[in-house]
Design an enzyme around this catalytic site. Structure first.
Site, mmCIF file in Angstrom:
data_model
loop_
_atom_site.group_PDB
_atom_site.id
_atom_site.type_symbol
_atom_site.label_atom_id
_atom_site.label_comp_id
_atom_site.label_asym_id
_atom_site.label_seq_id
_atom_site.Cartn_x
_atom_site.Cartn_y
_atom_site.Cartn_z
ATOM 1 N N LYS A 10 0.862 -1.178 0.000
ATOM 2 C CA LYS A 10 0.000 0.000 0.000
ATOM 3 C C LYS A 10 0.900 1.229 0.000
ATOM 4 O O LYS A 10 1.485 1.579 1.018
ATOM 5 C CB LYS A 10 -0.912 -0.028 1.236
ATOM 6 C CG LYS A 10 -1.970 1.087 1.250
ATOM 7 C CD LYS A 10 -1.446 2.331 1.897
ATOM 8 C CE LYS A 10 -2.480 3.445 1.911
ATOM 9 N NZ LYS A 10 -1.889 4.740 2.314
ATOM 10 N N GLY A 62 7.074 5.031 7.787
ATOM 11 C CA GLY A 62 6.377 6.306 7.808
ATOM 12 C C GLY A 62 6.615 7.027 9.118
ATOM 13 O O GLY A 62 7.647 6.836 9.772
ATOM 14 N N SER A 63 5.648 7.829 9.525
ATOM 15 C CA SER A 63 5.820 8.655 10.718
ATOM 16 C C SER A 63 5.630 7.828 11.983
ATOM 17 O O SER A 63 4.910 6.822 11.997
ATOM 18 C CB SER A 63 4.821 9.812 10.710
ATOM 19 O OG SER A 63 3.505 9.337 10.949
ATOM 20 N N LEU A 83 10.484 4.170 11.293
ATOM 21 C CA LEU A 83 9.712 5.379 11.557
ATOM 22 C C LEU A 83 10.524 6.668 11.529
ATOM 23 O O LEU A 83 10.055 7.701 11.974
ATOM 24 C CB LEU A 83 9.007 5.233 12.913
ATOM 25 C CG LEU A 83 8.127 3.989 13.048
ATOM 26 C CD1 LEU A 83 7.515 3.921 14.440
ATOM 27 C CD2 LEU A 83 7.049 3.951 11.979
ATOM 28 N N CYS A 116 14.651 9.426 6.131
ATOM 29 C CA CYS A 116 14.554 9.215 7.576
ATOM 30 C C CYS A 116 15.911 9.198 8.258
ATOM 31 O O CYS A 116 15.984 9.277 9.481
ATOM 32 C CB CYS A 116 13.802 7.925 7.872
ATOM 33 S SG CYS A 116 14.391 6.523 6.930
#
Length: 308
Positions: A10, A62-63, A83, A116
């Protein structure tokens, strides 16, 4: 795929094209139907997949707030989280300053800081602080800002204008709180100029949070121990870099820095796929990298044979 696990990918709503291009490549490999699926969908629909018992594992990049929230919904599933962070670098007086400056400039501003493991906090021993800062400012001024399709461009736009406005507000907040703007700080649409801040307090957002933009803080320190303490003063711990020729300090940094990886005479922005890649604290859970991902995505199973 190496261990036979079907995958549903996704992509983030802002960045579906790379995933779809990857899907085009994988579709030519002759894999069984359903082995690899790409589902560009809303985040709400993706959360239904997170809670669906037909999925045995969640791997999320992601975050931190979103990642930990998804983990709380994942139930008994295996979970791997990558993250992000606010990567720190320590520069000792015995380091090759030119090398450290060059690597920090690339690590802090490549991809407009949108990685990141982008260099965000640089701690420099006070005896070499001024020459390091002068050389860094000189190098950063040469970085080209513009269209990322131009291979000579280092700093392109952020993912959207809202992200650029957020970075701009963090810079302004830091300056209002006493930080000194040495370079940059201006925004044009979704583009933020290469920014260097000094006199930054550790509690400021530009130090504590993940900027995810072309923003670097430079701070002097007295002792190596103080530098490690300052670097660890963060909710994140993905990767860290230390520039020194002293092997004892290299191992001291490795033993005491709270991060998933410590790189000596290299920036934390470096990554190779065979590395065990991942972080501690808010930076995530588990490890990526081919061998380590295989371990995360399989269950050990024991067979005992008694042939008597």
């Amino acid at each position: 795929m190496a261990v036979g696990n079907p995958i549903v990918l996704k992509p983030a709503p802002q960045t579906p094209l790379t995933a779809l291009m990857l899907g085009e490549v994988i579709s030519q490999l002759g894999l069984p139907e359903g082995m690899f699926s790409i589902v560009p969908c809303t985040n709400a629909l993706a959360e239904r997949m997170v809670t669906d018992d037909r999925f045995a594992m969640l791997s999320f990049t992601g975050s931190a707030p979103v990642g930990w929230r998804l983990k709380s919904k994942a139930g008994k599933k295996r979970v791997v989280l990558e993250l992000g962070g606010n990567a720190g670098v320590i520069v000792e007086p015995d380091a090759d300053l030119d090398h450290a400056v060059e690597r920090c400039a690339i690590g802090g501003y490549g991809y407009a800081g949108q990685t990141c493991i982008s260099v965000q906090r640089i701690y420099v021993q006070e005896s070499v602080y001024q020459p390091f800062l002068e050389r860094l400012l000189k190098r950063v001024r040469t970085l080209k800002v513009g269209n990322p399709r131009d291979e000579s461009t280092t700093i392109g736009p952020l993912i959207d204008e809202g992200s650029a406005k957020r970075v701009e507000s963090w810079i302004q907040e830091a300056v209002a709180g006493g930080a000194k703007l040495e370079l940059g700080g201006k925004r044009r649409g979704s583009v933020i100029e290469a920014t260097v801040l000094t006199d930054v307090k550790s509690e400021m957002k530009v130090s504590q949070e993940e900027a995810f933009g072309p923003l670097v803080n430079v701070t002097p320190y007295r002792t190596f121990g103080e530098a490690i303490t300052a670097l660890n003063d963060s909710p994140y711990g993905l990767q860290a870099g230390v520039f020194t020729r002293d092997i004892n300090k290299a191992f001291q940094a490795y033993a005491n820095i709270e991060a998933g990886a410590v790189l000596i005479n290299e920036i934390p922005t470096f990554r190779a796929d065979q590395m065990p890649y991942g972080g501690v604290k808010n930076s995530g859970l588990g490890r990526e990298g081919v061998r380590y991902a295989v371990e995360e995505m399989t269950e050990p199973k024991l067979l005992v044979l008694n042939l008597s």
